[in-house]
Design an enzyme around this catalytic site. Structure first.
Site, short mmCIF file in Angstrom:
data_model
loop_
_atom_site.label_atom_id
_atom_site.label_comp_id
_atom_site.label_asym_id
_atom_site.label_seq_id
_atom_site.Cartn_x
_atom_site.Cartn_y
_atom_site.Cartn_z
N CYS A 1 0.81 -1.22 0.00
CA CYS A 1 0.00 0.00 0.00
C CYS A 1 0.84 1.28 0.00
O CYS A 1 0.59 2.20 -0.78
CB CYS A 1 -0.99 0.00 1.16
N HIS B 1 -2.79 0.92 6.90
CA HIS B 1 -3.12 0.82 5.47
C HIS B 1 -3.44 2.21 4.94
O HIS B 1 -3.92 3.07 5.68
CB HIS B 1 -4.30 -0.12 5.25
N HIS C 1 -6.33 1.44 -4.09
CA HIS C 1 -5.25 1.02 -3.20
C HIS C 1 -4.66 -0.33 -3.61
O HIS C 1 -5.27 -1.08 -4.36
CB HIS C 1 -5.78 0.93 -1.76
#
Length: 350
Positions: A257, A308, A320
């Site tokens: 990420c 995240h 993402h």
């Protein structure tokens, strides 16, 4: 005698200068602040071409580095067979948009740039629709006809089967919902006899529903209020939909990420350090009304705290590197919704 020597010296210098100018036309010397995306755009080529021609394994470049910005064989072929490429280009100078296509993807398969396609078709943003006909650069198309034919065939292959790596807090129910499957389908695909799963376990999932996400929610990505660089961020990010998730990855071969944020923003000309989610959180500021291009942070997923991050793209959705691949997810997703922390804007964007 001196006059003769001077004449010979002058002639030699002139010949050397002419030869040098030809060489320099196909190379570029990196300047401070340059990115591969910026260099590719200014030379009307793609990032992939730069990576291939210069045998680069990542997007890392440094000042005074010499990069090839044209194919080695191109200059030799042009003077003798000018008419052949023109015929090929004129017969296939348009491209019909298919479901899941993005401007970056189309630019790559035709060896051209996003800005070139936008100019040729008078597009103000990155929005395109299935069935739309786009004019593409005939010059580049003549050099890669095989790629144009084969590229669309690669998309369906991804939709058959994919994998998902279990993170802390996951259940078979929320994984099944995320991929449009039933719990029984998920168990059957993975030969599971019970609903027990463990962190780090890799599960086979149905990629069909995931691959359809970009088609339904990627069109409203461009926002009138965003700057040119932000539009580039979204366009570049979209071009990597379906790229495999890779722990620690920060290059087109695979992303995690934070590596995805690092690569995309730097390719768009926005300098972001290679750090983790905590580091990105430290160089950003919370915003109450997110704009396209802002960051979305999540907490308490595979570890406690900020763990995240994704890119907000409007329509209550974010893009993402999560699960098995780079994908678009709704903020109302049953899993990500309950782990949402905040919308934030990088300090360099203010």
């Amino acid at each position: 005698m001196r006059k003769i020597i001077f004449t010979l010296f002058a002639a030699t210098a002139l010949t050397f200068a002419i030869g040098t100018s030809d060489t320099e036309a196909s190379t570029y010397t990196v300047k401070p602040g340059d990115t591969l995306w910026k260099i590719a755009s200014s030379n009307n080529i793609s990032v992939n071409q730069l990576l291939t021609w210069n045998k680069l394994s990542s997007n890392s470049i440094y000042p005074k580095q010499s990069l090839k910005v044209a194919a080695v064989s191109a200059p030799a072929a042009t003077p003798t067979k000018t008419s052949a490429p023109k015929t090929s280009a004129s017969s296939a100078s348009t491209y019909t948009v298919k479901a899941g296509d993005t401007l970056s993807h189309i630019a790559r398969i035709h060896s051209t740039s996003v800005s070139s396609i936008q100019q040729l078709n008078k597009l103000s943003g990155s929005n395109i629709r299935p069935g739309q006909k786009l004019t593409v650069s005939g010059k580049a198309q003549a050099t890669a006809p095989a790629t144009v034919v084969k590229a669309p065939a690669a998309a369906p292959a991804v939709s058959k089967t994919s994998t998902y790596r279990v993170v802390s807090g996951d259940t078979l129910t929320n994984i099944a919902k995320r991929y449009g499957m039933s719990v029984s389908q998920l168990m059957s695909s993975n030969g599971l006899k019970t609903s027990t799963i463990r962190v780090g376990q890799t599960l086979k999932v149905d990629g069909t529903s995931v691959s359809k996400q970009p088609v339904t929610v990627s069109n409203p990505v461009a926002a009138p209020s965003t700057s040119g660089k932000v539009s580039s961020v979204v366009s570049i990010a979209n071009s990597f939909l379906g790229t495999p998730y890779k722990w620690g990855g920060a290059a087109p071969g695979g992303f995690d990420c934070s590596g995805f944020i690092y690569y995309v923003y730097n390719q768009a000309g926005i300098t972001v350090p290679r750090t983790n989610t905590t580091g990105l959180d430290a160089i950003s500021s919370t915003v109450s009304s997110p704009q396209v291009g802002d960051l979305v942070f999540f907490k308490n997923t595979y570890r406690a705290g900020i763990s995240h991050v994704g890119i907000y793209i409007g329509n209550n959705s974010f893009l993402h590197a999560g699960g098995a691949k780079v994908q678009i997810t709704s903020m109302n997703d049953s899993y990500w919704g309950k782990h949402f922390d905040s919308y934030q804007r990088l300090n360099v964007m203010k």
